[in-house]
Write a protein that holds these residues in place. Sequence first.
Motif, PDB file in Angstrom:
ATOM      1  N   LEU A 469       0.841  -1.194   0.000  1.00 54.32           N
ATOM      2  CA  LEU A 469       0.000   0.000   0.000  1.00 54.32           C
ATOM      3  C   LEU A 469       0.875   1.242   0.000  1.00 54.32           C
ATOM      4  O   LEU A 469       1.784   1.375   0.825  1.00 54.32           O
ATOM      5  N   ASN A 470       0.586   2.162  -0.917  1.00 56.03           N
ATOM      6  CA  ASN A 470       1.331   3.413  -1.000  1.00 56.03           C
ATOM      7  C   ASN A 470       0.376   4.590  -0.947  1.00 56.03           C
ATOM      8  O   ASN A 470      -0.674   4.581  -1.589  1.00 56.03           O
ATOM      9  N   GLY A 471       0.767   5.625  -0.208  1.00 61.88           N
ATOM     10  CA  GLY A 471      -0.124   6.759  -0.013  1.00 61.88           C
ATOM     11  C   GLY A 471      -0.154   7.750  -1.145  1.00 61.88           C
ATOM     12  O   GLY A 471      -0.986   8.648  -1.158  1.00 61.88           O
ATOM     13  N   CYS A 472       0.764   7.618  -2.131  1.00 64.45           N
ATOM     14  CA  CYS A 472       0.844   8.543  -3.260  1.00 64.45           C
ATOM     15  C   CYS A 472       1.503   7.805  -4.421  1.00 64.45           C
ATOM     16  O   CYS A 472       1.819   6.618  -4.295  1.00 64.45           O
ATOM     17  N   GLY A 488      -2.377   5.032  -3.649  1.00 59.98           N
ATOM     18  CA  GLY A 488      -3.396   5.874  -3.044  1.00 59.98           C
ATOM     19  C   GLY A 488      -3.905   6.974  -3.959  1.00 59.98           C
ATOM     20  O   GLY A 488      -3.127   7.662  -4.619  1.00 59.98           O
ATOM     21  N   GLN A 489      -5.209   7.126  -3.981  1.00 60.66           N
ATOM     22  CA  GLN A 489      -5.867   8.178  -4.760  1.00 60.66           C
ATOM     23  C   GLN A 489      -7.163   8.578  -4.049  1.00 60.66           C
ATOM     24  O   GLN A 489      -7.691   7.834  -3.223  1.00 60.66           O
ATOM     25  N   ILE A 490      -7.682   9.731  -4.423  1.00 61.26           N
ATOM     26  CA  ILE A 490      -9.055  10.073  -4.059  1.00 61.26           C
ATOM     27  C   ILE A 490      -9.950   9.527  -5.167  1.00 61.26           C
ATOM     28  O   ILE A 490      -9.738   9.800  -6.349  1.00 61.26           O
ATOM     29  N   VAL A 491     -10.939   8.718  -4.795  1.00 64.83           N
ATOM     30  CA  VAL A 491     -11.814   8.059  -5.766  1.00 64.83           C
ATOM     31  C   VAL A 491     -13.263   8.375  -5.443  1.00 64.83           C
ATOM     32  O   VAL A 491     -13.584   8.878  -4.368  1.00 64.83           O
ATOM     33  N   THR A 492     -14.130   8.051  -6.369  1.00 64.09           N
ATOM     34  CA  THR A 492     -15.569   8.284  -6.188  1.00 64.09           C
ATOM     35  C   THR A 492     -16.238   6.989  -5.762  1.00 64.09           C
ATOM     36  O   THR A 492     -16.088   5.960  -6.428  1.00 64.09           O
ATOM     37  N   ASP A 493     -16.963   7.015  -4.657  1.00 65.61           N
ATOM     38  CA  ASP A 493     -17.636   5.803  -4.196  1.00 65.61           C
ATOM     39  C   ASP A 493     -18.989   5.645  -4.886  1.00 65.61           C
ATOM     40  O   ASP A 493     -19.372   6.445  -5.758  1.00 65.61           O
ATOM     41  N   ALA A 494     -19.718   4.605  -4.507  1.00 69.39           N
ATOM     42  CA  ALA A 494     -20.992   4.290  -5.173  1.00 69.39           C
ATOM     43  C   ALA A 494     -22.031   5.388  -5.006  1.00 69.39           C
ATOM     44  O   ALA A 494     -22.968   5.502  -5.811  1.00 69.39           O
ATOM     45  N   ASP A 495     -21.873   6.215  -3.978  1.00 71.70           N
ATOM     46  CA  ASP A 495     -22.830   7.296  -3.726  1.00 71.70           C
ATOM     47  C   ASP A 495     -22.375   8.630  -4.304  1.00 71.70           C
ATOM     48  O   ASP A 495     -23.002   9.661  -4.065  1.00 71.70           O
ATOM     49  N   GLY A 496     -21.279   8.599  -5.054  1.00 67.74           N
ATOM     50  CA  GLY A 496     -20.787   9.816  -5.674  1.00 67.74           C
ATOM     51  C   GLY A 496     -19.917  10.684  -4.789  1.00 67.74           C
ATOM     52  O   GLY A 496     -19.605  11.819  -5.157  1.00 67.74           O
TER      53      GLY A 496
END
Length: 564
Positions: A469-472, A488-496
């Motif tokens: 696991l890597n944070g960046c 690691g990334q900021i992603v969109t979950d099922a609820d947007g």
Amino acid sequence: MTTPTRDTPARPARAKQKRGEGQWALGYREPLNPNERSKKDDHPLNVRARIENIYAHRGFDAIDPGDLRGRFRWFGLYTQRKPGIDGGRTATLEPEELDDRYFMLRVRIDGGALTTAQLTVLGEISQAYARDTADITDRQNIQYHWIRIEDVPAIWAKLENAGMTTMEACGDSPRVMLGSPVAGISADEVIDGTPALDEIKRRYIGKPEFANLPRKFKTAISGQPDVAHEIHDVAFVGVDHPEHGPGFDVWVGGGLSTNPMLGQRLGAWVPLDEVPDVWEGVISIFRDYGYRRLRSRARLKFLVKDWGAEKFRQVLQDEYLKRPLIDGPPPADPAVPIDHVGVHPQVDGNCYVGAAPVAGRSSGGTLVAVAKAAERAGSGRVRLTPQQKVVVLDVPQAQVATLEAELAEIGLETKPSPWRRGVMACTGLEFCKLAIVETKARAQQLVADLEKSLADIQAGLDTPVTVHLNGCPNSCARIQTADIGLKGQIVTDADGNQVEGFQVHLGGGLGLDAGFGRKLRGHKVTSDELTGYVERVVRNYVAERQPGERFAQWVVRAEESALQ
């Protein structure tokens, strides 16, 4: 301006002059980026005097920004991330907005080699100055957190009295060198590389002429392939020459981060006593010919890629060594990755005992306890590994069971589950200013979850499925060379909603599986979904694999549906 006519033809366009890459050997000496300007203004090794004489007395607010975010690194110091800043803001804030008033501090431990007395000192420093933090990194060293600038001189004094240092643990310098944790005691090594590692450290570490490089320079020296030699700037791997006997095969130009490249063999065999000279030649090429104009191209791997191994070897021989190198054979690939976990025989009849913390997370109290347990077992030597593990050497067979029990009491398993054994993680959002997501705590939870959810199949796994696991994107945890690599990334979950998550890399590896695997560009998982995802993929592997098939081999032929 004359308009071209039938009688006055247009002048040919002037050839565009190629822009220099900042190579000193070609005459490009001017500062070409802020980092190069900073090093030219004041040699980074000079910063120690200011830390001891000014900053430790006047405090954090007195620190010059050029020292704080630049030269401090040559002595292992980075400002850590200010608490409460979420990963989505990492790329939008200025450095001073991310800086906490405390530091991460890395101790230089070449080859991961420690006496129990030194390990005790490391633990005591953690307890006294670092809020009991002391993570084991995949560079075989210890990283502290919560360090105050006022305490740094006292920490240095304690380290140096015990024969340790933080000098060039970071920065554009020859950083901590990896070495086999079982050098000199393993029946599997071709040759003990410790004398060469020690001689390089004696001759070159702390010397100003090798402490202003285009970027960091990573070294690995081992008599067997247990130090990830394929991903170092320079690596020396034990090999037996049919005419000259035991020596080392030379690799250059490896590295990961956002442009991963495997090292290239020079095809040269080097005897033990010549390793320091060859090392000096390689690092000198990097210093003199390395690209300094753009920071993003300032690693040795870019020069090796452009030159090729043949030209690199020729320049090394002609300009630096002034003699030809001997051709030699490649090292053998290990049948399985080597992590030294468990109980293994030494050549002298004693045993070495390797134990696994979770993702390198440790503490000062743990280090002191390991040292005491090792001493009670009759050992005076401990090693840290490139896989974030700890190994106790020289244990009499009669003391092995007692040592294993004592290590287990402090959370270090010598017979760990595949998940505890195969998980690695970088520092992550908790302390790192580059991170986007949390990693250490997530890795610990992942291990606990998988030990429960995959208990029914883990006995059937011949080798651990590694999960990194890597944070960046910078790959401090070597995500491209893991069975399951998670960036690691900021992603969109099922609820947007925008939440912490990971981009997935599958089937990377070193040795027999050397390569960067299969990047599922369209596939990302949220942090909350991670356990379910890993469980699903591992179950698919176990169900579909052929006899003896490794995870990386299965990924190559697996249907995409089995990988999602």
